[in-house]
Design a protein around this motif. Structure first.
Motif, PDB file in Angstrom:
ATOM      1  N   ASN A  61       0.796  -1.224   0.000  1.00 59.97           N
ATOM      2  CA  ASN A  61       0.000   0.000   0.000  1.00 59.97           C
ATOM      3  C   ASN A  61       0.827   1.271   0.000  1.00 59.97           C
ATOM      4  OD1 ASN A  61      -2.471  -1.349  -0.021  1.00 59.97           O
ATOM      5  ND2 ASN A  61      -2.507  -1.511   2.205  1.00 59.97           N
ATOM      6  N   TYR A  62       1.980   1.256   0.687  1.00 62.43           N
ATOM      7  CA  TYR A  62       2.710   2.497   0.898  1.00 62.43           C
ATOM      8  C   TYR A  62       4.079   2.575   0.224  1.00 62.43           C
ATOM      9  CZ  TYR A  62      -0.943   3.333   4.281  1.00 62.43           C
ATOM     10  OH  TYR A  62      -2.167   3.506   4.861  1.00 62.43           O
ATOM     11  N   TYR A  63       4.623   1.457  -0.211  1.00 62.36           N
ATOM     12  CA  TYR A  63       5.975   1.467  -0.750  1.00 62.36           C
ATOM     13  C   TYR A  63       6.083   0.828  -2.132  1.00 62.36           C
ATOM     14  CZ  TYR A  63       7.274   2.828   3.970  1.00 62.36           C
ATOM     15  OH  TYR A  63       7.384   3.509   5.154  1.00 62.36           O
ATOM     16  N   GLY A  64       4.977   0.575  -2.786  1.00 62.45           N
ATOM     17  CA  GLY A  64       5.008  -0.046  -4.111  1.00 62.45           C
ATOM     18  C   GLY A  64       5.806   0.764  -5.119  1.00 62.45           C
ATOM     19  N   ASP A  65       5.598   2.080  -5.158  1.00 64.02           N
ATOM     20  CA  ASP A  65       6.333   2.932  -6.097  1.00 64.02           C
ATOM     21  C   ASP A  65       7.825   2.930  -5.800  1.00 64.02           C
ATOM     22  OD1 ASP A  65       3.960   3.558  -7.334  1.00 64.02           O
ATOM     23  OD2 ASP A  65       3.709   5.477  -6.298  1.00 64.02           O
ATOM     24  N   ILE A  66       8.158   2.921  -4.525  1.00 61.91           N
ATOM     25  CA  ILE A  66       9.581   2.909  -4.135  1.00 61.91           C
ATOM     26  C   ILE A  66      10.237   1.605  -4.573  1.00 61.91           C
ATOM     27  CG2 ILE A  66      11.097   2.759  -2.111  1.00 61.91           C
ATOM     28  CD1 ILE A  66       9.395   5.000  -0.882  1.00 61.91           C
ATOM     29  N   LEU A  67       9.530   0.484  -4.435  1.00 60.88           N
ATOM     30  CA  LEU A  67      10.091  -0.798  -4.872  1.00 60.88           C
ATOM     31  C   LEU A  67      10.331  -0.787  -6.378  1.00 60.88           C
ATOM     32  CD1 LEU A  67       8.045  -3.388  -2.781  1.00 60.88           C
ATOM     33  CD2 LEU A  67      10.326  -2.480  -2.314  1.00 60.88           C
ATOM     34  N   GLY A  68       9.386  -0.240  -7.133  1.00 60.40           N
ATOM     35  CA  GLY A  68       9.552  -0.150  -8.582  1.00 60.40           C
ATOM     36  C   GLY A  68      10.734   0.723  -8.961  1.00 60.40           C
ATOM     37  N   GLN A  69      10.868   1.854  -8.297  1.00 59.97           N
ATOM     38  CA  GLN A  69      11.983   2.761  -8.569  1.00 59.97           C
ATOM     39  C   GLN A  69      13.317   2.107  -8.218  1.00 59.97           C
ATOM     40  OE1 GLN A  69      11.566   6.526  -6.587  1.00 59.97           O
ATOM     41  NE2 GLN A  69      13.582   7.231  -7.211  1.00 59.97           N
ATOM     42  N   ALA A  70      13.360   1.405  -7.088  1.00 63.27           N
ATOM     43  CA  ALA A  70      14.597   0.733  -6.674  1.00 63.27           C
ATOM     44  C   ALA A  70      14.958  -0.379  -7.657  1.00 63.27           C
ATOM     45  CB  ALA A  70      14.448   0.178  -5.261  1.00 63.27           C
ATOM     46  N   ALA A  71      13.969  -1.091  -8.172  1.00 61.78           N
ATOM     47  CA  ALA A  71      14.232  -2.154  -9.149  1.00 61.78           C
ATOM     48  C   ALA A  71      14.789  -1.580 -10.444  1.00 61.78           C
ATOM     49  CB  ALA A  71      12.959  -2.957  -9.413  1.00 61.78           C
ATOM     50  N   ARG A  72      14.191  -0.480 -10.932  1.00 62.24           N
ATOM     51  CA  ARG A  72      14.708   0.166 -12.146  1.00 62.24           C
ATOM     52  C   ARG A  72      16.148   0.630 -11.941  1.00 62.24           C
ATOM     53  NH1 ARG A  72       9.556   2.039 -12.078  1.00 62.24           N
ATOM     54  NH2 ARG A  72      10.114   4.002 -11.058  1.00 62.24           N
ATOM     55  N   HIS A  73      16.431   1.176 -10.776  1.00 62.03           N
ATOM     56  CA  HIS A  73      17.778   1.666 -10.484  1.00 62.03           C
ATOM     57  C   HIS A  73      18.781   0.500 -10.391  1.00 62.03           C
ATOM     58  CE1 HIS A  73      20.972   4.127  -8.877  1.00 62.03           C
ATOM     59  NE2 HIS A  73      21.033   3.395  -7.792  1.00 62.03           N
ATOM     60  N   ALA A  74      18.399  -0.566  -9.724  1.00 62.69           N
ATOM     61  CA  ALA A  74      19.321  -1.677  -9.489  1.00 62.69           C
ATOM     62  C   ALA A  74      19.554  -2.530 -10.731  1.00 62.69           C
ATOM     63  CB  ALA A  74      18.794  -2.563  -8.351  1.00 62.69           C
ATOM     64  N   PHE A  75      18.519  -2.717 -11.554  1.00 61.40           N
ATOM     65  CA  PHE A  75      18.619  -3.625 -12.686  1.00 61.40           C
ATOM     66  C   PHE A  75      18.636  -2.912 -14.028  1.00 61.40           C
ATOM     67  CE2 PHE A  75      16.896  -6.105  -9.201  1.00 61.40           C
ATOM     68  CZ  PHE A  75      17.729  -7.211  -9.208  1.00 61.40           C
ATOM     69  N   GLY A  76      18.425  -1.598 -14.018  1.00 62.62           N
ATOM     70  CA  GLY A  76      18.474  -0.839 -15.259  1.00 62.62           C
ATOM     71  C   GLY A  76      17.273  -1.040 -16.157  1.00 62.62           C
ATOM     72  N   GLU A  77      16.231  -1.671 -15.650  1.00 65.15           N
ATOM     73  CA  GLU A  77      15.022  -1.922 -16.433  1.00 65.15           C
ATOM     74  C   GLU A  77      13.853  -2.162 -15.494  1.00 65.15           C
ATOM     75  OE1 GLU A  77      15.952  -5.481 -18.599  1.00 65.15           O
ATOM     76  OE2 GLU A  77      15.800  -6.746 -16.827  1.00 65.15           O
ATOM     77  N   GLU A  78      12.649  -2.113 -16.055  1.00 64.46           N
ATOM     78  CA  GLU A  78      11.447  -2.414 -15.271  1.00 64.46           C
ATOM     79  C   GLU A  78      11.493  -3.875 -14.834  1.00 64.46           C
ATOM     80  OE1 GLU A  78       8.668  -0.621 -14.329  1.00 64.46           O
ATOM     81  OE2 GLU A  78       9.645   1.190 -15.061  1.00 64.46           O
ATOM     82  N   ARG A  79      11.122  -4.134 -13.622  1.00 65.22           N
ATOM     83  CA  ARG A  79      11.027  -5.496 -13.111  1.00 65.22           C
ATOM     84  C   ARG A  79       9.682  -5.657 -12.426  1.00 65.22           C
ATOM     85  NH1 ARG A  79      15.512  -9.192 -12.253  1.00 65.22           N
ATOM     86  NH2 ARG A  79      16.934  -8.609 -13.903  1.00 65.22           N
ATOM     87  N   GLY A  80       9.027  -6.748 -12.703  1.00 64.63           N
ATOM     88  CA  GLY A  80       7.812  -7.054 -11.969  1.00 64.63           C
ATOM     89  C   GLY A  80       8.178  -7.386 -10.529  1.00 64.63           C
ATOM     90  N   ILE A  81       7.332  -7.018  -9.617  1.00 64.31           N
ATOM     91  CA  ILE A  81       7.584  -7.293  -8.204  1.00 64.31           C
ATOM     92  C   ILE A  81       6.383  -8.042  -7.654  1.00 64.31           C
ATOM     93  CG2 ILE A  81       7.966  -6.274  -5.924  1.00 64.31           C
ATOM     94  CD1 ILE A  81       9.362  -3.956  -7.372  1.00 64.31           C
ATOM     95  N   VAL A  82       6.653  -9.218  -7.115  1.00 63.00           N
ATOM     96  CA  VAL A  82       5.618 -10.037  -6.505  1.00 63.00           C
ATOM     97  C   VAL A  82       5.844 -10.017  -5.007  1.00 63.00           C
ATOM     98  CG1 VAL A  82       4.639 -12.349  -6.348  1.00 63.00           C
ATOM     99  CG2 VAL A  82       5.503 -11.510  -8.542  1.00 63.00           C
ATOM    100  N   LEU A  83       4.824  -9.578  -4.273  1.00 59.00           N
ATOM    101  CA  LEU A  83       4.904  -9.551  -2.813  1.00 59.00           C
ATOM    102  C   LEU A  83       4.248 -10.798  -2.248  1.00 59.00           C
ATOM    103  CD1 LEU A  83       3.930  -5.843  -2.212  1.00 59.00           C
ATOM    104  CD2 LEU A  83       6.160  -6.854  -1.833  1.00 59.00           C
ATOM    105  N   GLY A  84       4.871 -11.373  -1.246  1.00 60.45           N
ATOM    106  CA  GLY A  84       4.326 -12.555  -0.598  1.00 60.45           C
ATOM    107  C   GLY A  84       4.738 -12.604   0.852  1.00 60.45           C
ATOM    108  N   VAL A  85       4.342 -13.682   1.509  1.00 59.00           N
ATOM    109  CA  VAL A  85       4.699 -13.907   2.906  1.00 59.00           C
ATOM    110  C   VAL A  85       5.701 -15.040   2.956  1.00 59.00           C
ATOM    111  CG1 VAL A  85       3.836 -14.569   5.186  1.00 59.00           C
ATOM    112  CG2 VAL A  85       2.466 -13.090   3.724  1.00 59.00           C
TER     113      VAL A  85
END
Length: 157
Positions: A61-85
């Motif tokens: 709810n609160y950090y989805g955009d940050i995870l996407g931005q961090a993935a683009r920065h770390a991998f140089g491209e868009e990455r899908g992010i799957v959240l789980g337990v």
């Protein structure tokens, strides 16, 4: 996966977590991301495993955009992010209601409650309302430091 590929994935994950840490306050990182596990699923993106569903939902709810931005920065491209337990995470400790042997009124005044606990029909209809029967305005000790709080609580009640 070759050893070099595994090392590159680990470096990307490390960069991902470092970037998340840079984007949030230290308290936020310690609260929400300290116990999170991240794995690179290749073409399927990143898998972020939280220790429980509450943390997973909060991050979503609160950090989805940050995870996407961090993935683009770390991998140089868009990455899908799957959240789980994380199925291997230890269960959250159960909160047990304390059973005091001496009530607050007894400790302060040396006597028990002034009268038996009162119940209200309105309160009985709410199953999630938990009120301690010994905590009554009749038992509350008013002092110089809590006069305002007592007056406000009495007015609201």
């Amino acid at each position: 996966m070759h050893a070099g590929d595994h090392e590159a994935a680990a470096t990307g994950i490390d960069a991902f977590l470092v970037h998340v840490q840079e984007l949030v306050q230290p308290q936020q990182f310690n609260t929400w991301f300290r116990d999170v596990k991240v794995t690179d699923q290749g073409n399927d993106g990143l898998r972020v495993l939280a220790p429980n569903s509450f943390v997973r939902d909060w991050i979503s709810n609160y950090y989805g955009d940050i995870l996407g931005q961090a993935a683009r920065h770390a991998f140089g491209e868009e990455r899908g992010i799957v959240l789980g337990v994380d199925p291997d995470a230890p269960p959250a400790p159960k909160i047990e209601e304390p059973q005091p042997s001496v009530t607050a009124a007894t400790a302060v005044t040396g006597r028990g409650p002034a009268r038996p606990a009162r119940t209200s029909p309105e309160l009985d209809s709410y199953s999630d309302t938990i009120l301690h029967p010994d905590y009554l305005f009749d038992n509350f000790v008013v002092g110089a430091s809590n006069q305002f709080a007592n007056a406000a609580a009495t007015a609201v009640a």
